[in-house]
Design an enzyme around this catalytic site. Structure first.
Site, PDB file in Angstrom:
ATOM      1  N   GLU A 104       3.329 124.259  53.135  1.00 36.44           N
ATOM      2  CA  GLU A 104       4.110 123.077  53.486  1.00 36.44           C
ATOM      3  C   GLU A 104       4.940 122.518  52.342  1.00 36.44           C
ATOM      4  O   GLU A 104       4.658 121.423  51.838  1.00 36.44           O
ATOM      5  CB  GLU A 104       3.185 121.986  54.036  1.00 36.44           C
ATOM      6  CG  GLU A 104       2.329 122.457  55.181  1.00 36.44           C
ATOM      7  CD  GLU A 104       1.594 121.328  55.884  1.00 36.44           C
ATOM      8  OE1 GLU A 104       1.679 120.187  55.429  1.00 36.44           O
ATOM      9  OE2 GLU A 104       0.950 121.601  56.909  1.00 36.44           O
TER      10      GLU A 104
ATOM     11  N   GLU B 124      -1.871 126.735  60.774  1.00 39.61           N
ATOM     12  CA  GLU B 124      -2.653 125.511  60.968  1.00 39.61           C
ATOM     13  C   GLU B 124      -2.324 124.911  62.318  1.00 39.61           C
ATOM     14  O   GLU B 124      -1.159 124.810  62.687  1.00 39.61           O
ATOM     15  CB  GLU B 124      -2.323 124.441  59.912  1.00 39.61           C
ATOM     16  CG  GLU B 124      -2.984 124.642  58.587  1.00 39.61           C
ATOM     17  CD  GLU B 124      -2.639 123.537  57.582  1.00 39.61           C
ATOM     18  OE1 GLU B 124      -2.401 122.389  57.993  1.00 39.61           O
ATOM     19  OE2 GLU B 124      -2.588 123.860  56.391  1.00 39.61           O
TER      20      GLU B 124
END
Ligand code: GCO
Length: 445
Positions: free
Chosen positions: A163, A351
Site C-alpha cells: 500500500e 488483503e
C-alpha cells in the site's frame, strides 16, 4: 455452490509491526512506528506494537493454527530494522527469525509470501528524512537485495511494497500514520520514491536471477463512485479515483502519472521537479502479479474549495466496525476494471477482511457471523470474476490474528483468530472454522 480452481491460493495475511512484538530483541532497533506510537495522542489509548501478538516468540503456535485452518499460503512482512538495524549494518540474527519462520511454514506445506516493506521503516532512515530522501531508495535496495540473496529462492512470491498510498499520502500528507507529517508536496515526493524503489527492486530481482520466484506489489485500491450523476460529482469521483488508484496504477502499468491529477496538484504542490524522465520507465518494469488490498468503496460529492474538489459521503450499505461500507460489488467492478484498463497478469487479493466487535461467549467461542458474511460475499464476486475468465489466482484474508491496527491500536479486531492481549491466548473464531471448510472444499455454498 461456487467452486474455485484447484490451485487457487487460499491464505491469510499479517504484517511484522502489527503482530511480532519483541521490539528490542536480537538486535532490532526502533522503526518509525515505534517512535510514532509512543507520541501522545497518535494511537488509540496510546497503544504500541511493543508486545502486539508476541508472534516473535509464538510463531510456531501461530503456524500450527495456520495448519489447523488449512491455509495454502501465508503472507507476512519482514521488519527492515531487524535486518538492517543501522545504516549499512546487516544483522544475521534478525534474518534468522525469518529463516526459522519460513522453514516452519514449508515443513507444514504452507507457501510463504513475503512483503518487503509494510511501513516499519527503520528510525535511522526516518532520522534522515525517510522516504523524502532519495537516498532511501538505495537503503531499500540494499535491504531487498540482501533478502533476495539470503532467502530469495525459498519465497515463491515477493511483494515489494504494501500500500504505497498509505506509506506516502496517509503518512506524509494526511498525517495519520508515521511519521505523521501533513504536507501534500512531501506526500507525493514520498510516493514517487516508494514507486521508484519498487521498480528498482524488481530490476535487481531480475538481475540476480532469483529462481522459482515471482515479484509484484500490493496496492490498496478503493473504487470511487459519484454521489449523483451530475457532471460535478462525476468529476469529483474521477479525482478521488486519481488520488487513490490511478496515481499508483498508471505509473506501474502505463509508465506515466495521470495528467488530470498532475494539473490538479500543480497549484497546491508546485513543480514536479522530483520526477526525472527515466524514472517512469523504471517504475513500469513488468511485474509478475498484482496484489489488491480491498476493503470498501468511496462515494464522492463535488466541493469546490478542497484539494480534490470533492468530499466523501456515507453510503447506505452496512458498515464494519471501521465505519467502512460493505460493498462486494465494488470489488467485482474493480477486478473487471483492472482487467480491462490495466493488465492481464495474475491478480491476487492480498488483503480483504473486516473488523467487527467480537463478543466472547461463556464457553469461549466467538460467533462472528458478520465477518463470515463479509468474507463470503467477497469470495462470491471473486468467484464470479474467475468464472468469467478473470485471472484471479488467490485470496489472502486480512487477518490471521487480531492485531495492532495502526492508529486504532488494539481497538479494532480484524482476526479470524481472537487474541486475548492479556494472556496471549488464541481462540479460533467461527470465521476461522468456516474458512477451513471453504479451503477444504475449495468452494463456497
Ligand atoms: C492496511 C494494511 C493493514 C491493515 C488492514 C486493515 O490496509 O492498512 O495493509 O496493515 O491492518 O488493511 O486496516
Amino acid at each position: 455452490m461456487a467452486n474455485f480452481p484447484k490451485d487457487f491460493l487460499f491464505g491469510t495475511a499479517t504484517s511484522s509491526y502489527q503482530i511480532e512484538g519483541a521490539v528490542n530483541e536480537d538486535g532490532r532497533t526502533p522503526s518509525i512506528w515505534d517512535t510514532f506510537s509512543k507520541i501522545n495522542g497518535m494511537t488509540y489509548n496510546g497503544d504500541t506494537g511493543d508486545i502486539a501478538c508476541d508472534h516473535y516468540h509464538r510463531y510456531k503456535e501461530d503456524i500450527g493454527i495456520l495448519k489447523e485452518i488449512g491455509v495454502k499460503a501465508y503472507r507476512f512482512s519482514i521488519a527492515w530494522p531487524r535486518i538492517f538495524p543501522d545504516r549499512g549494518k546487516f544483522n544475521p540474527k534478525g534474518m534468522d527469525f525469518y529463516k526459522k519462520l519460513i522453514e516452519e511454514l514449508l515443513k507444514n506445506d504452507i507457501t510463504p509470501v513475503a512483503t518487503i516493506y509494510h511501513w516499519d521503516l527503520p528510525q535511522w532512515a526516518g532520522d534522515m528524512d525517510g522516504w523524502l530522501n532519495s537516498e532511501c531508495i538505495n537503503w531499500y535496495l540494499e535491504y531487498s537485495s540482501k533478502l533476495f540473496e539470503e532467502i530469495g529462492d525459498i519465497i515463491p512470491m515477493w511483494i515489494t511494497h504494501n500500500e504505497p498510498w498509505c506509506a506516502s499520502i496517509l503518512s506524509y500528507g494526511i498525517g495519520e500514520h508515521a511519521p505523521g507529517h501533513k504536507d501534500y508536496r512531501e506526500a507525493l515526493i514520498a510516493a514517487h520514491h516508494i514507486l521508484l524503489s519498487h521498480g528498482k527492486a524488481v530490476k535487481v530481482f531480475r538481475d540476480m536471477n532469483v529462481k522459482n520466484s515471482q515479484i509484484g506489489i500490493a496496492l490498496n485500491l478503493t473504487p470511487a463512485y459519484p454521489a449523483t450523476e451530475t457532471k460535478e460529482d462525476n468529476l469529483a469521483a474521477k479525482y478521488a479515483d486519481g488520488f487513490t488508484n490511478r496515481w499508483f496504477l498508471d505509473p506501474i502499468f502505463k509508465g506515466n502519472y495521470p495528467i488530470d491529477m498532475i494539473e490538479l496538484f500543480k497549484k497546491e504542490i508546485g513543480e514536479f521537479d522530483f520526477i526525472n524522465e527515466k524514472d517512469l520507465s523504471i517504475i513500469s518494469q513488468p511485474i509478475d502479479f498484482l496484489g489488491i488490498n480491498f476493503y470498501s468503496r468511496s462515494i464522492v460529492k463535488y466541493k469546490e474549495d478542497t484539494l480534490l474538489k470533492g468530499v466523501g459521503v456515507e453510503g447506505t450499505g452496512k458498515k464494519t466496525d471501521m465505519g467502512w461500507e460493505i460493498s462486494p460489488e465494488s470489488l467485482y467492478d474493480l477486478l473487471n476494471r483492472l482487467k480491462k484498463e490495466y493488465t492481464r497478469i495474475p491478480l491476487y487479493i492480498t488483503e480483504n477482511g473486516a473488523a467487527f466487535k467480537d463478543i466472547i461467549t461463556e464457553d469461549r467461542r466467538i460467533h462472528d457471523q458478520e465477518r463470515i458474511e463479509y468474507i463470503k460475499e467477497h469470495l462470491k464476486v471473486s468467484n464470479k470474476f474467475i468464472k468469467e475468465g478473470g485471472n484471479l489466482k488467490g485470496y489472502f484474508l486480512w487477518s490471521l490474528l487480531d492485531n495492532f491496527e495502526w492508529a486504532y491500536g488494539y481497538s479494532k479486531r480484524f482476526g479470524i483468530v481472537y487474541v486475548d492481549f492479556e494472556t496471549q491466548k488464541r481462540i479460533l473464531k467461527d470465521s476461522a472454522i468456516w474458512y477451513k471448510e471453504v479451503i477444504n472444499k475449495a468452494a463456497i455454498d
